[in-house]
Enzyme design. Structure first.
Site, PDB file in Angstrom:
ATOM      1  N   ASP A 217       3.074  -6.027   7.456  1.00  0.00           N
ATOM      2  CA  ASP A 217       1.860  -5.211   7.451  1.00  0.00           C
ATOM      3  C   ASP A 217       0.704  -6.187   7.254  1.00  0.00           C
ATOM      4  O   ASP A 217       0.595  -6.825   6.202  1.00  0.00           O
ATOM      5  CB  ASP A 217       1.931  -4.198   6.296  1.00  0.00           C
ATOM      6  CG  ASP A 217       0.689  -3.331   6.174  1.00  0.00           C
ATOM      7  OD1 ASP A 217      -0.386  -3.748   6.639  1.00  0.00           O
ATOM      8  OD2 ASP A 217       0.775  -2.241   5.580  1.00  0.00           O
TER       9      ASP A 217
ATOM     10  N   PHE B 204       0.854  -1.187   0.000  1.00  0.00           N
ATOM     11  CA  PHE B 204       0.000   0.000   0.000  1.00  0.00           C
ATOM     12  C   PHE B 204       0.892   1.241   0.000  1.00  0.00           C
ATOM     13  O   PHE B 204       1.942   1.251   0.647  1.00  0.00           O
ATOM     14  CB  PHE B 204      -0.899  -0.007   1.246  1.00  0.00           C
ATOM     15  CG  PHE B 204      -1.953   1.057   1.213  1.00  0.00           C
ATOM     16  CD1 PHE B 204      -3.073   0.921   0.416  1.00  0.00           C
ATOM     17  CD2 PHE B 204      -1.815   2.217   1.969  1.00  0.00           C
ATOM     18  CE1 PHE B 204      -4.046   1.910   0.380  1.00  0.00           C
ATOM     19  CE2 PHE B 204      -2.774   3.207   1.935  1.00  0.00           C
ATOM     20  CZ  PHE B 204      -3.897   3.056   1.137  1.00  0.00           C
TER      21      PHE B 204
ATOM     22  N   TYR C 146      -9.803  -1.004  11.175  1.00  0.00           N
ATOM     23  CA  TYR C 146     -11.072  -0.568  10.597  1.00  0.00           C
ATOM     24  C   TYR C 146     -11.509  -1.380   9.383  1.00  0.00           C
ATOM     25  O   TYR C 146     -12.591  -1.164   8.862  1.00  0.00           O
ATOM     26  CB  TYR C 146     -11.025   0.915  10.218  1.00  0.00           C
ATOM     27  CG  TYR C 146      -9.859   1.343   9.362  1.00  0.00           C
ATOM     28  CD1 TYR C 146      -9.843   1.104   8.003  1.00  0.00           C
ATOM     29  CD2 TYR C 146      -8.771   2.000   9.929  1.00  0.00           C
ATOM     30  CE1 TYR C 146      -8.777   1.500   7.216  1.00  0.00           C
ATOM     31  CE2 TYR C 146      -7.695   2.392   9.156  1.00  0.00           C
ATOM     32  CZ  TYR C 146      -7.708   2.145   7.801  1.00  0.00           C
ATOM     33  OH  TYR C 146      -6.633   2.527   7.022  1.00  0.00           O
ATOM     34  N   LYS C 147     -10.682  -2.328   8.946  1.00  0.00           N
ATOM     35  CA  LYS C 147     -11.062  -3.165   7.800  1.00  0.00           C
ATOM     36  C   LYS C 147     -11.824  -4.389   8.315  1.00  0.00           C
ATOM     37  O   LYS C 147     -12.932  -4.269   8.820  1.00  0.00           O
ATOM     38  CB  LYS C 147      -9.823  -3.545   6.992  1.00  0.00           C
ATOM     39  CG  LYS C 147      -9.061  -2.340   6.414  1.00  0.00           C
ATOM     40  CD  LYS C 147      -7.909  -2.780   5.553  1.00  0.00           C
ATOM     41  CE  LYS C 147      -6.990  -1.633   5.180  1.00  0.00           C
ATOM     42  NZ  LYS C 147      -7.643  -0.604   4.357  1.00  0.00           N
TER      43      LYS C 147
ATOM     44  N   ARG D  43     -12.330  -4.399  -6.770  1.00  0.00           N
ATOM     45  CA  ARG D  43     -12.085  -5.253  -5.604  1.00  0.00           C
ATOM     46  C   ARG D  43     -13.408  -5.627  -4.927  1.00  0.00           C
ATOM     47  O   ARG D  43     -14.303  -4.783  -4.791  1.00  0.00           O
ATOM     48  CB  ARG D  43     -11.208  -4.550  -4.568  1.00  0.00           C
ATOM     49  CG  ARG D  43      -9.847  -4.117  -5.035  1.00  0.00           C
ATOM     50  CD  ARG D  43      -8.968  -3.717  -3.854  1.00  0.00           C
ATOM     51  NE  ARG D  43      -9.644  -2.804  -2.930  1.00  0.00           N
ATOM     52  CZ  ARG D  43      -9.148  -2.407  -1.758  1.00  0.00           C
ATOM     53  NH1 ARG D  43      -7.969  -2.847  -1.362  1.00  0.00           N
ATOM     54  NH2 ARG D  43      -9.806  -1.566  -0.982  1.00  0.00           N
TER      55      ARG D  43
END
Length: 398
Positions: free
Chosen positions: A190, A125, A213-214, A357
């Protein structure tokens, strides 16, 4: 190919089915964006209300002692630890993933002062790259090398994402960690796109970072976490020497003395209201049988890939063992396709330049959701509904 009735039957047999009721999901929406922002836990509003009205409103500043706010970075870290294969006193929560990356890479560089190379992956990312680039410029004299070169013998640290945020390609954490450490470098993972979607084990790594938060459903902007292997907790330096990582924060000393253990990697005052929403999510996760997550994630992904067929080019690995918990496809007008899909109640997201996605959060996504999403996607493509000119205008967040 499974029909809708068979998908409904699979949902009826799903051992994780009960957890869907723990989340708020709008009527008429198939929400396949849990890999970007997880659905809201049903008990989150009440937990946040308590933090606002009963704790802040009733206890005022006393909440730091009475409501446990002061210890939240560590107590919440201990609740997240089992989700990443870690133990008590190994995870600290607070700040953001970007800050945690800066802390981990900085600490690793100091632990290998004779090495001047930091290895990353072009597929990470962007914030991972940006933080490393900025750190290298600040420190001076460091080379940032891509992992594709395959050289770790002169590296201080290697930062990789367990799951690629675009394509969902997955690293073998055990194999790569051993390879990096055998070369004398420190391994930083990560796990933003894997924690909460599958069993994660970073216990052999030197450091790990992740967001909440995912797939963990902690809410927009919920705090990130940092894992520090116990073997480094006595020597690793937190370059962001904020007051919360001090050995005695309320001694208000003029000089900095780092705390013992993982607390030395705390930086600043915890965002109490954000922690409250995260705590509601962790109440759910403490009841989840983690060994069932991966099996359902793979099954949902395989179903989606099968139903879409050759209508789109698969960007994710075809082998489910090499795939995370989202499925990605390519289309030259992917942004417009996704906008058209969202207008029809199926929510995925777009990543430049051409990736669609679809996140498959095992706790609340059903087999029938995947069936309906795939059918709607095929209709958008077959009828070219995405060509409507209103879908060409880019929104700020894609």
């Amino acid at each position: 190919m499974l029909d809708r009735d068979r998908c409904l039957a699979l949902d009826a047999e799903d051992p994780l089915a009960e957890f869907r009721d723990e989340f708020v999901l709008p009527e008429g929406v198939v929400y396949l964006v849990g890999n970007s922002l997880g659905a809201m836990p049903r008990r989150a509003p009440e937990r946040v209300r308590r933090a606002v009205q009963d704790e802040w409103g009733g206890m005022l500043v006393g909440g730091w002692n009475t409501a446990g706010w002061y210890e939240q970075p560590l107590t919440t870290g201990d609740r997240i630890a089992p989700l990443i294969g870690a133990g008590p006193g190994q995870v600290v929560v607070g700040n953001t993933t970007s800050i945690a990356i800066h802390q981990a890479v900085s600490a690793a560089a100091r632990l290998r002062p004779d090495r001047r190379v930091i290895v990353s992956d072009a597929r990470n990312f962007p914030t991972d790259h940006y933080m490393i680039q900025g750190l290298a410029e600040t420190l001076g004299g460091y080379e940032v090398r891509d992992v594709s070169e395959g050289r770790f013998d002169d590296a201080a640290a290697v930062l990789l994402s367990e799951v690629d945020y675009r394509t969902s390609e997955r690293y073998d954490v055990t194999e790569m960690t051993a390879r990096v450490q055998a070369a004398g470098a420190l391994m930083i993972w990560d796990v933003c796109h894997s924690v909460g979607a599958m069993p994660v084990d970073v216990s052999a790594a030197d450091f790990a970072v992740g967001c909440t938060y995912k797939f963990l459903n902690g809410g927009p902007g919920s705090p990130a976490f940092l894992y520090v292997n116990p073997r480094h907790q006595g020597d690793a330096v937190n370059v962001l020497s904020g007051w919360y990582g001090h050995a005695e924060p309320f001694a208000f000393e003029a000089g900095y003395r780092p705390a013992h253990g993982v607390r030395r990697f705390a930086v600043s005052t915890p965002h109490v209201l954000s922690f409250a929403a995260l705590e509601a999510a962790l109440d759910v996760w403490e009841r989840v049988p983690l060994h069932l997550l991966r099996a359902k994630s793979v099954a949902l992904g395989e179903l989606f890939v099968e139903l879409v067929g050759d209508a789109l080019k698969l960007a994710s690995p075809a082998d489910p063992d090499r795939r995370g918990s989202h499925v990605a496809f390519r289309h030259p007008e992917g942004y417009q396709v996704m906008r058209a899909l969202i207008d029809r109640g199926v929510h995925g997201d777009f990543r430049a330049p051409d990736i669609l996605r679809f996140g498959l959060a095992p706790l609340y996504i059903r087999y029938v959701d995947v069936h309906d999403a795939a059918r709607t996607l095929l209709e958008v493509l077959d009828k070219e509904l995405w060509r409507d000119e209103k879908y060409a205008r880019r929104l700020a967040v894609t």
